[in-house]
Scaffold this motif. Sequence first.
Motif, PDB file in Angstrom:
ATOM      1  N   MET A 346       0.822  -1.209   0.000  1.00 41.88           N
ATOM      2  CA  MET A 346       0.000   0.000   0.000  1.00 41.88           C
ATOM      3  C   MET A 346       0.857   1.260   0.000  1.00 41.88           C
ATOM      4  O   MET A 346       0.510   2.266  -0.622  1.00 41.88           O
ATOM      5  CB  MET A 346      -0.940  -0.005   1.212  1.00 41.88           C
ATOM      6  N   VAL A 347       1.994   1.228   0.698  1.00 45.28           N
ATOM      7  CA  VAL A 347       2.895   2.381   0.709  1.00 45.28           C
ATOM      8  C   VAL A 347       3.387   2.668  -0.707  1.00 45.28           C
ATOM      9  O   VAL A 347       3.324   3.810  -1.195  1.00 45.28           O
ATOM     10  CB  VAL A 347       4.080   2.136   1.664  1.00 45.28           C
ATOM     11  N   SER A 348       3.869   1.628  -1.389  1.00 43.80           N
ATOM     12  CA  SER A 348       4.344   1.812  -2.767  1.00 43.80           C
ATOM     13  C   SER A 348       3.209   2.220  -3.695  1.00 43.80           C
ATOM     14  O   SER A 348       3.384   3.064  -4.586  1.00 43.80           O
ATOM     15  CB  SER A 348       5.000   0.532  -3.277  1.00 43.80           C
ATOM     16  N   ALA A 349       2.034   1.620  -3.495  1.00 44.09           N
ATOM     17  CA  ALA A 349       0.889   1.931  -4.357  1.00 44.09           C
ATOM     18  C   ALA A 349       0.484   3.398  -4.226  1.00 44.09           C
ATOM     19  O   ALA A 349       0.133   4.047  -5.223  1.00 44.09           O
ATOM     20  CB  ALA A 349      -0.279   1.019  -4.017  1.00 44.09           C
ATOM     21  N   ALA A 350       0.522   3.921  -3.011  1.00 43.92           N
ATOM     22  CA  ALA A 350       0.150   5.325  -2.804  1.00 43.92           C
ATOM     23  C   ALA A 350       1.140   6.261  -3.486  1.00 43.92           C
ATOM     24  O   ALA A 350       0.754   7.250  -4.121  1.00 43.92           O
ATOM     25  CB  ALA A 350       0.071   5.630  -1.307  1.00 43.92           C
ATOM     26  N   ILE A 351       2.428   5.965  -3.367  1.00 43.70           N
ATOM     27  CA  ILE A 351       3.444   6.778  -4.037  1.00 43.70           C
ATOM     28  C   ILE A 351       3.259   6.703  -5.548  1.00 43.70           C
ATOM     29  O   ILE A 351       3.317   7.712  -6.263  1.00 43.70           O
ATOM     30  CB  ILE A 351       4.856   6.318  -3.624  1.00 43.70           C
TER      31      ILE A 351
END
Length: 483
Positions: A346-351
């Motif tokens: 989710m962290v990578s997806a948000a970025i």
Amino acid sequence: MNTPLRRLATVVLAMFVVLMAGTTWVQYVQADSLNNDPRNVRTLYREFGNARGPILVAGEAVASSAPVDDAFGYQRSYTGGDLWSTVTGYYSVVNGRSELELAANDALTGRGDQLFFTRARDLLTGRRPEGAAVETTLLPAAQQAARDGLGGQEGAVVAIEPSTGKILALVSTPGFDPNTLATHDTAAAGAAFSELDAAEGNPLRSNATRETYPPGSTFKLVTAAAALESGAYTPQTPLPAPVTLDLPQTTSTIGNFGGGGCGADPITLADALRVSCNTTFAQLGMDLGDDALRTQAERFGFNDPSLTIPMEVDASVFPEDLDAPTTAGSAIGQRDVRATPLQMAMVSAAIANGGQLMKPYVVQTVRSADLHTVDETEPELLSTAVSPGTAAALRDMMVGVVADGSGTAAQIPGVQVAGKTGTAQTGDDEAPHAWFTAFAPADAPRVAVAVIVEHGGSAGNEATGGRVAAPIAKSVIQAVLGS
């Protein structure tokens, strides 16, 4: 009436009141929970006596029911062995349900609110009730690549479409064959459950969503985001990068991987992320403070106990009330920071999505037995994790990690990959966990992925996130881009 008779009548009346209250409580207040309790044998017979809907991946049933000549009426069966077990879970006469078989049970049995008119029609026409089909968001090629990449190692892989939140792959190892639990031979089903429950690696529990780990250096993305969002830092801001960092209020120190330096002192924030400099990010965390780190982590989804996909997800944790030394350790993803692989995806997806974190989900469509769509998941914004400017800066910094930093093993010819490695100490004298999270293509992201290989897998103490986890992420990205 004499006194003894009055007392007896009072006691009898009180007993009737208690009996009526208890009966009312069971029949009305507790009725729904008792009916849905997986230990309720009558519920199981009723459910097994009707056709349970299939669970579909790319239009193919990976869980389905067929009529059989026994007391239950229908037999649940699963294809692919352990390939889909993290998603489907199991449906068992003896052991109840898990994962999607549990979370989507109302739809699969046809009892969901969205199927009211279908049930009414069946009642009026005398048609035998059938459950709805649950169509998932999973991509077979990505799921297979994740499973093959993990092999016999314990760990997990999660892949997400950044722009929507669709989960494209969800794998936890070791997995299990749900057919061993679905058998109507109750003794065999019970024995299979006991064996799996006692097995090393806890196959029945999803490492992807129900297990939290120290995220190690993948958490530096959160720390870097907090720094950029503060307005006091840019990717080119020079920061201290000592070989070791003395922690205040203690005699402890923090060092860099391998015990060396980070190539330059001072070092820019971008280069500190590229080479994963512990001392720089530990000092940066103390300078920002634990409140800033916690706020940023929560914007990415940490400390949220309500998230479901629709299966339950354990909350990732950034702890409260940290002093300076624990803030330093937390800033590099150690101490009491814990994250699921889903969380780091989710962290990578948000970025990747310009700072917009979409709610992850694994159920795309629910269709009634006559193929009418009764429910369809629409993409939903979960939070604004960072500003578009910060997301763009982080993207470029993550591209540097893969281009010529700690994540070069994730390079794909002709595709720009943005990523971050992590090698998380476990604190129990075992080999570290190997992490990698990434998205690609960097300029038009189609997939964000997170990989963890517990205790370094086959590489053991020699493992790093770049060496062990990055190649698995690469194969999953290639599978998505090639589909």
